[in-house]
Design an enzyme around this catalytic site. Structure first.
Site, PDB file in Angstrom:
ATOM      1  CB  THR A   1      -0.941   0.020   1.213  1.00  0.00           C
ATOM      2  OG1 THR A   1      -0.180  -0.160   2.405  1.00  0.00           O
ATOM      3  CG2 THR A   1      -1.984  -1.086   1.098  1.00  0.00           C
TER       4      THR A   1
ATOM      5  CG  ASN B   1       3.368  -4.244   5.223  1.00  0.00           C
ATOM      6  OD1 ASN B   1       3.144  -3.111   5.625  1.00  0.00           O
ATOM      7  ND2 ASN B   1       2.463  -5.211   5.284  1.00  0.00           N
TER       8      ASN B   1
ATOM      9  CG  ASP C   1       4.926  -3.889   8.839  1.00  0.00           C
ATOM     10  OD1 ASP C   1       4.668  -3.332   7.760  1.00  0.00           O
ATOM     11  OD2 ASP C   1       4.484  -3.481   9.932  1.00  0.00           O
TER      12      ASP C   1
ATOM     13  CB  CYS D   1      -6.908  -1.908  19.474  1.00  0.00           C
ATOM     14  SG  CYS D   1      -7.109  -1.657  17.702  1.00  0.00           S
TER      15      CYS D   1
END
Ligand code: CA
Length: 707
Positions: free
Chosen positions: A265, A285, A331, A639
Site C-alpha cells: 500500500t 509491506n 513489515d 489496539c
C-alpha cells in the site's frame, strides 16, 4: 520465558513489540506568485503550503527570525483544543494567514494562523466502525491546498475537496472498495491539475495503489497498482504495462496474496520531482507479511512490495523502481519520508539530484532521482537481518532473517527503525534528521494450518508471551531495550554526524530551519530545539501532552511562528503502550503555536481519572487462561495492548467495568454493542467461549504479578 541470546532480547519482548505498521499527501500551488516556485522546490518560506513544505519535501524553513541567539524569548502565542483523545499526526498547512490542521477521524480545523481563532471545522462524519480496520489508530497526517480548495483524505477511503473559505464540501469521491479493510490516513498531494492519494490496510489484507484525481471534478485520471491483479489480468490501469512486462513474474500464481491482495500500500510518502516531471512514492509491506504464506510457489521479489517507485506525473506510467526490501517478510515498508535534494555527487562534485529515504528496514538510501540508480546505502541503526547491502543495494540476508519455525528476534522490528514520523533535511549542511528508533521483535511464523485472523500478518503475536502478569524487573528490562534516537545523517558519507538518544521510541517528526535549528517533539511531551551542526540541545519546553506530529514554521506580519500539535496515540501507542504506562496519558489533541516574546500559557488538561482495580474475582483454569491469552493476542492486542496493558488511548480492559460482567462483555465482543465507538463485533473471529476465555485472561492480568 524463552531467551534468545544472540541479541540478548527475550522472546517476550518480541511479541510485545509488535507490529506496527502501516497504515498517504500534497503539493500546493501557492496563492501568491513568488511562493509558487517555493512550493515547487527548495525551502519553505512565509507559508507552509504542502505536507513536506515544498515539492522536494525537505521540511526545511528558510525563516531565521527565531535563531540560536533568541530561543530563550520563545513563548506560547496561542493554543487550540482539538477535542479528540486519539493520536494526532498532522502537518498543518498555512496559506493566506489560515492554518488547516487535521485531527483523528479525519476532522479538519481551519484556524486564524495569527490568533488561533477557529474559523470553521469540517467533520466528514465517519462511521466509526471503520476504526477496527485502522492498523495504526484513526489518525490523519494532513491536507493539500490549491486555488482556495482543500483536499482531505478520509479514513473510510473518501477523497474530498473542501472550500478553504467556508469549509463546505465541493466534491467527494470514494477511492477504495469499502468491502475491503482499506483506510486512508495520509495527506493528499496536489501536482498541477491532479490530486494524488494512496491508502493503507496491508496488515489486514488489501491490494495497494496510487490514484490521481482531477482537482476540479474529482474524476479518476490514472491509477497505478503496486501489487498484481489476483488473476494476473490487466486492470485497465497505468500499471498494466509494467506488470505484464516485469512485475507479475516476481509473484507465484497461488498463495494468500491472491485472496488478500498482496499489500504494497501507498500510505504515506508521495513526492513530485518537478525537473523530471515524475511522481515518486513509497510502497508498503507485503500482505500477509510472511512471504512463505503470501507467495509459497515462487521465490520472487514480489514487486512492488517495499519499493520506491517513479511514474510519469501526467500518465501514471512506470519510469523506474528501487526495491529496498525484496520479498519483504517483516513489515519493512518503504513508505517513509522521501526527500529530494541536490547533493555534490556528480562528476567533480557537481550537483546531482537525488532521492533520499530511511525506510523501516534500517538502511539509508541515496538514489539518482532521474533513473532510480542506487548510489549508496548504509544502516543508520544497528540491524541484524542482513550482513549489509551489495553493490546494487540489495540486502544480503542473514540465515535467521526468514525463520521457518521457532522465533527469530530481529532488529528492526515491524515498527521499523523509522516509521511515518517525518524526516527533515538541511540543504546548507547536507544533513538529514531521522526520527529513528531501535525496536527489536520476535518473528514466529504461522503455517497454513494456523487460523487466519483479522490482523493477517502470518506471524504469531502470542508467541513468547506468558499467561501470568509480568514481574516489574522483567518489565523494566523490556522497557530499557527500546530506544528512540534523533540522528543527523550525512548522506554523502553515509554516516551519522551526531545522534541524540531518547528514552522512548516513536518521538515526533522533525523541522529543520535555515537558522541552523532542528525542532522535534517527544513522546514525553517536550518540544526541543537542537543545534543542527552538532546536536547540542538549545531549548526545551513541555507541552503537557505526548507529541508525534512534526512542527512547521510560517511568517505573518513580519513575525515567525512555530506550530506543532500534541496528541498521543498512533501505532506504537496502541501496540506497545505498556512501555509507557502510565507515563503517557490520553489527552486532547492540541495545536500549540510559538513566537518570540509571547507569554501565553498552555492550559492543563482535564484528565479522566481511571480507577485501576480488578472488576471481578479471578476465574478460569490454566487451560482457559491460555486460550484467553492466545485469543486476546490474536484479536485484541493490536489496539488494547500486549498483556492487556493499554497505553490508555483505547480502554485498558483490566480496569473496564465491562470486564467484570460476562453478559456486558459478550454484548460488546460478540454482539457489537459498541460498534458506534469503533469496537465492532468479533463474532466472525471469536466464539462466545473464546470471548469468555479472553475475559478470564484480562481479569487475571488485573491482579498483577504474584507477590
Ligand atoms: Ca505495515
Amino acid at each position: 520465558m524463552k531467551i534468545v541470546t544472540r541479541t540478548g532480547v527475550s522472546a517476550l519482548t518480541i511479541a510485545v513489540l509488535l507490529f506496527a505498521a502501516a497504515c498517504g499527501q500534497q503539493k500546493a500551488a501557492a496563492p501568491g506568485g513568488s511562493e509558487d516556485s517555493l512550493a515547487a522546490q527548495g525551502s519553505a518560506g512565509a507559508q507552509w503550503l504542502s505536507y513536506g513544505g515544498t515539492y522536494d519535501e525537505q521540511r526545511h524553513s528558510r525563516l531565521t527570525q527565531i535563531n540560536k541567539s533568541n530561543l530563550d524569548q520563545l513563548g506560547v502565542a496561542w493554543t487550540y483544543e482539538m477535542r479528540s483523545g486519539r493520536g494526532i499526526e498532522t502537518t498543518p498547512i498555512v496559506a493566506d494567514g489560515v492554518m488547516y490542521a487535521t485531527s483523528s477521524w479525519s476532522i479538519l480545523h481551519a484556524l486564524d494562523a495569527k490568533t488561533g481563532k477557529e474559523l470553521w471545522v469540517y467533520d466528514p462524519a465517519v462511521d466509526k466502525a471503520v476504526g477496527v480496520d485502522a492498523c495504526c489508530d484513526v489518525v490523519n497526517r494532513g491536507v493539500a491546498i490549491k486555488d482556495g480548495v482543500i483536499f482531505l483524505g478520509v479514513i473510510d477511503g473518501r477523497l474530498e475537496a473542501i472550500d478553504a473559505k467556508t469549509g463546505k464540501p465541493i466534491w467527494s469521491v470514494q477511492t477504495v472498495d469499502r468491502s475491503k479493510p482499506y483506510t486512508v490516513t495520509g495527506a493528499p498531494r496536489v501536482v498541477g491539475d491532479k490530486v494524488l492519494i494512496g491508502n493503507g490496510g496491508g496488515e489486514l489484507g488489501v491490494r495497494g495503489y496510487l490514484s490521481a484525481y482531477d482537482v476540479k471534478t474529482g474524476k479518476l485520471v490514472w491509477r497505478f497498482f503496486t501489487a498484481p491483479n489476483p488473476k494476473m489480468q490487466p486492470d485497465g490501469a497505468a500499471s498494466d504495462e509494467v506488470f505484464a512486462r516485469l512485475a507479475n513474474a516476481t509473484w507465484g500464481r497461488t498463495g494468500r496474496w491472491t485472496v488478500d491482495g498482496g499489500g504494497a500500500t501507498v500510505w504515506d510518502s508521495i513526492v513530485y520531482d518537478e525537473p523530471n516531471k515524475q511522481i515518486i512514492f513509497g510502497v508498503g509491506n507485503g500482505s500477509p507479511w510472511n512471504a512463505a504464506l503470501r507467495d509459497p510457489t515462487s521465490k520472487g521479489d514480489n514487486l512492488f512490495v517495499s519499493s520506491i517507485v517513479a511514474v510519469d506525473a501526467d500518465s501514471g506510467k512506470y519510469k523506474w523502481h528501487f526495491q529496498t526490501t525484496p520479498r519483504d517478510n517483516w513489515d519493512y515498508t518503504a513508505t517513509q519520508t522521501i526527500i529530494l535534494a541536490n547533493l555534490p555527487l556528480g562528476a567533480n562534485g557537481a550537483p546531482r539530484r537525488v532521492v533520499m529515504q530511511a525506510p523501516k528496514n534500517g538502511f539509508f538510501y541515496v538514489l539518482d532521482a532521474k533513473t532510480g540508480e542506487f548510489l549508496s546505502g548504509n544502516n543508520y541503526v544497528p540491524q541484524n537481518w542482513t550482513t549489509g547491502l551489495d553493490a546494487r543495494g540489495r540486502p544480503q540476508e542473514t540465515a535467521e532473517a526468514r525463520p521457518t519455525s521457532g522465533t527469530s528476534v530481529l532488529l528492526p522490528g515491524p515498527q521499523g527503525a523509522h516509521n511515518w514520523h517525518p524526516m527533515a533535511f538541511n540543504p546548507e549542511l547536507n544533513l538529514a534528521f531521522i526520527p529513528a528508533q531501535e525496536l527489536p521483535q520476535g518473528y514466529a511464523p504461522k503455517t497454513e494450518a494456523d487460523p487466519h485472523t483479522k490482523w493477517n500478518t502470518g506471524f504469531k503475536f502470542e508467541d513468547g508471551l506468558p499467561v501470568d502478569p509480568v514481574d516489574p524487573a522483567t518489565m523494566k528490562a523490556m522497557r530499557a531495550a527500546f530506544k528512540g534516537r534523533l540522528i543527523a545523517w550525512d548522506p554523502i558519507k553515509q554516516a551519522p554526524r551526531w545522534s541524540v538518544e531518547l528514552p522512548t521510541p516513536s518521538n515526533g517528526g522533525v523541522l529543520s530551519t535555515a537558522a541552523g535549528l532542528v525542532f522535534q517533539g517527544t513522546v514525553g511531551g517536550d518540544f526541543v530545539a537542537y543545534d543542527a551542526a552538532d546536536g547540542k540541545e538549545l531549548w526545551r519546553r513541555n507541552l503537557k501532552g505526548g507529541i508525534m506530529a512534526p512542527a512547521v514554521s510560517y511568517e505573518i506580519d513580519g513575525e515567525q511562528y512555530l506550530a506543532i500539535a500534541s496528541g498521543w496515540g498512533g501505532a506504537y501507542a496502541l501496540a506497545a503502550g505498556f512501555l509507557f504506562d502510565p507515563a503517557v496519558q490520553p489527552l486532547n489533541g492540541r495545536v500549540i503555536v510559538f513566537k518570540l516574546g509571547a507569554k501565553g500559557e498552555i492550559p492543563d488538561h482535564k484528565g479522566i481519572p481511571v480507577d485501576r482495580k480488578p472488576q471481578a474475582a479471578a476465574f478460569g483454569d490454566p487451560a482457559m487462561l491460555q486460550r484467553g491469552l492466545v485469543a486476546y493476542s490474536r484479536n485484541c492486542m493490536v489496539c488494547h495492548g500486549p498483556m492487556a496493558i493499554s497505553s490508555g488511548v483505547l480502554p485498558d480492559l483490566r480496569w473496564s467495568p465491562i470486564s467484570g460482567d460476562a453478559e456486558a462483555w459478550r454484548d460488546v465482543v460478540i454482539d457489537g454493542s459498541r460498534a458506534e465507538a469503533g469496537m465492532v463485533s468479533f463474532s466472525k473471529q471469536l466464539s462466545p467461549d473464546d470471548a469468555e476465555a479472553i475475559r478470564a485472561y484480562v481479569v487475571h492480568q488485573a491482579y498483577g504479578p504474584k507477590k
